[in-house]
Design a protein around this motif. Structure first.
Motif, PDB file in Angstrom:
ATOM      1  N   VAL A   1       0.839  -1.204   0.000  1.00 13.09           N
ATOM      2  CA  VAL A   1       0.000   0.000   0.000  1.00 13.09           C
ATOM      3  C   VAL A   1       0.873   1.253   0.000  1.00 13.09           C
ATOM      4  O   VAL A   1       0.647   2.204  -0.766  1.00 13.09           O
ATOM      5  CB  VAL A   1      -0.942   0.001   1.219  1.00 13.09           C
ATOM      6  CG1 VAL A   1      -1.674   1.342   1.337  1.00 13.09           C
ATOM      7  CG2 VAL A   1      -1.952  -1.136   1.111  1.00 13.09           C
ATOM      8  N   MET A   2       1.906   1.276   0.852  1.00 10.35           N
ATOM      9  CA  MET A   2       2.802   2.415   0.907  1.00 10.35           C
ATOM     10  C   MET A   2       3.506   2.622  -0.432  1.00 10.35           C
ATOM     11  O   MET A   2       3.651   3.765  -0.916  1.00 10.35           O
ATOM     12  CB  MET A   2       3.843   2.214   2.005  1.00 10.35           C
ATOM     13  CG  MET A   2       4.805   3.386   2.165  1.00 10.35           C
ATOM     14  SD  MET A   2       6.305   2.972   3.068  1.00 10.35           S
ATOM     15  CE  MET A   2       7.157   1.950   1.850  1.00 10.35           C
ATOM     16  N   THR A   3       3.961   1.534  -1.068  1.00 14.79           N
ATOM     17  CA  THR A   3       4.660   1.632  -2.344  1.00 14.79           C
ATOM     18  C   THR A   3       3.764   2.192  -3.430  1.00 14.79           C
ATOM     19  O   THR A   3       4.183   3.039  -4.235  1.00 14.79           O
ATOM     20  CB  THR A   3       5.188   0.252  -2.766  1.00 14.79           C
ATOM     21  OG1 THR A   3       6.070  -0.242  -1.748  1.00 14.79           O
ATOM     22  CG2 THR A   3       5.943   0.339  -4.083  1.00 14.79           C
ATOM     23  N   VAL A   4       2.514   1.736  -3.476  1.00 16.07           N
ATOM     24  CA  VAL A   4       1.571   2.246  -4.473  1.00 16.07           C
ATOM     25  C   VAL A   4       1.346   3.746  -4.275  1.00 16.07           C
ATOM     26  O   VAL A   4       1.350   4.529  -5.240  1.00 16.07           O
ATOM     27  CB  VAL A   4       0.235   1.475  -4.399  1.00 16.07           C
ATOM     28  CG1 VAL A   4      -0.825   2.160  -5.269  1.00 16.07           C
ATOM     29  CG2 VAL A   4       0.425   0.038  -4.852  1.00 16.07           C
ATOM     30  N   LEU A   5       1.155   4.161  -3.022  1.00 18.64           N
ATOM     31  CA  LEU A   5       0.925   5.580  -2.747  1.00 18.64           C
ATOM     32  C   LEU A   5       2.149   6.420  -3.087  1.00 18.64           C
ATOM     33  O   LEU A   5       2.036   7.489  -3.712  1.00 18.64           O
ATOM     34  CB  LEU A   5       0.543   5.765  -1.277  1.00 18.64           C
ATOM     35  CG  LEU A   5      -0.788   5.140  -0.842  1.00 18.64           C
ATOM     36  CD1 LEU A   5      -1.001   5.318   0.658  1.00 18.64           C
ATOM     37  CD2 LEU A   5      -1.953   5.738  -1.618  1.00 18.64           C
ATOM     38  N   MET A   6       3.335   5.970  -2.688  1.00 14.05           N
ATOM     39  CA  MET A   6       4.557   6.710  -2.987  1.00 14.05           C
ATOM     40  C   MET A   6       4.828   6.765  -4.482  1.00 14.05           C
ATOM     41  O   MET A   6       5.241   7.805  -5.018  1.00 14.05           O
ATOM     42  CB  MET A   6       5.736   6.065  -2.261  1.00 14.05           C
ATOM     43  CG  MET A   6       5.721   6.239  -0.759  1.00 14.05           C
ATOM     44  SD  MET A   6       5.969   7.957  -0.259  1.00 14.05           S
ATOM     45  CE  MET A   6       7.649   8.220  -0.805  1.00 14.05           C
ATOM     46  N   SER A   7       4.587   5.653  -5.173  1.00 18.89           N
ATOM     47  CA  SER A   7       4.789   5.630  -6.621  1.00 18.89           C
ATOM     48  C   SER A   7       3.831   6.592  -7.309  1.00 18.89           C
ATOM     49  O   SER A   7       4.202   7.282  -8.265  1.00 18.89           O
ATOM     50  CB  SER A   7       4.589   4.210  -7.154  1.00 18.89           C
ATOM     51  OG  SER A   7       5.526   3.317  -6.594  1.00 18.89           O
ATOM     52  N   GLY A   8       2.596   6.636  -6.805  1.00 17.78           N
ATOM     53  CA  GLY A   8       1.627   7.566  -7.376  1.00 17.78           C
ATOM     54  C   GLY A   8       2.058   9.011  -7.214  1.00 17.78           C
ATOM     55  O   GLY A   8       1.923   9.824  -8.142  1.00 17.78           O
ATOM     56  N   ILE A   9       2.595   9.348  -6.032  1.00  9.89           N
ATOM     57  CA  ILE A   9       3.066  10.714  -5.789  1.00  9.89           C
ATOM     58  C   ILE A   9       4.217  11.056  -6.717  1.00  9.89           C
ATOM     59  O   ILE A   9       4.263  12.137  -7.321  1.00  9.89           O
ATOM     60  CB  ILE A   9       3.481  10.885  -4.314  1.00  9.89           C
ATOM     61  CG1 ILE A   9       2.262  10.766  -3.401  1.00  9.89           C
ATOM     62  CG2 ILE A   9       4.178  12.229  -4.099  1.00  9.89           C
ATOM     63  CD1 ILE A   9       2.603  10.738  -1.932  1.00  9.89           C
TER      64      ILE A   9
END
Length: 219
Positions: free
Chosen positions: A131-139
């Motif tokens: 979840v953290m990786t998806v959010l950071m990648s999106g940013i």
């Protein structure tokens, strides 16, 4: 909004870059025979290669644009928690944890948690990290696309999807080894670009003497 119109040479450089990163993944595909090759790059890389790739991985749009913008708006203390938290954590990881990971042939942190605790702990960590990786990648993708939109006038959605697709292709081809070699290429491109921007910025502002002379007034 004032945008820059790209010339033929500009488009050629962009196409060459995208072709180069995909080509790296395609070339390294031949070395992907096992899961160790895909996830651990065959455990064949030297320390300096891994070090450059690690530094480059921490020079994304979030770090270069986000921290720079936050520091300019709020002051230098904005960036303090990053290096205060990151440097001790990286030293602890490199000196203490990495030898254990290497000797245990662990692919990831969830793998370590499975050995240390149990399957439930591993799954919890894997899900939270995903979840953290998806959010950071999106940013990071959004910040990169925002630069393209502001400077070049490119569509935000198109910039995000094209960049994500290229990353997905070369990672699928070459795994971690492809990511490492691409990060090395980006390391030199990023530092060259930052150096060039700094030099051109100093020239645009009239030189170091003029900057230092007007600094107290701007503060």
């Amino acid at each position: 909004m004032h945008t820059i119109t790209l010339s033929f040479i500009d488009w050629l450089i962009i196409l060459i870059y995208f072709a180069a990163v995909i080509g790296i993944g395609w070339y390294l595909k031949r070395f992907m025979g096992t899961k160790e090759d895909f996830f651990e790059a065959g455990r064949r890389n030297s320390a300096w290669v891994a070090g450059i790739a690690f530094v480059s991985a921490n020079l994304g749009a979030l770090e270069i644009l986000g921290w720079t913008g936050g520091t300019m708006k709020y002051g230098m203390f904005v960036s303090h928690f990053y290096w205060v938290g990151a440097i001790p954590a990286m030293l602890f990881l490199g000196v203490y944890m990495m030898p254990f990971y290497y000797s245990s042939k662990i692919h990831s942190i969830p793998g370590y948690l499975l050995l240390r605790f149990d399957e439930k702990t591993r799954i919890l960590n894997a899900v939270s990290f995903a979840v953290m990786t998806v959010l950071m990648s999106g940013i990071n993708l959004y910040l990169m696309a925002l630069v393209f939109y502001v400077i070049l006038g490119w569509n935000l959605d198109m910039s995000i999807w094209v960049s994500a697709a290229v990353i997905g292709v070369y990672i699928t081809f070459g795994g971690l080894l492809s990511a490492i070699f691409t990060e090395i290429l980006q390391f030199f491109l990023i530092w060259f670009g930052l150096f060039l921007v700094s030099v051109l910025g100093i020239i645009e502002l009239g030189g170091l003497d003029n900057i230092m002379a007007t600094l107290p007034e701007r503060m």
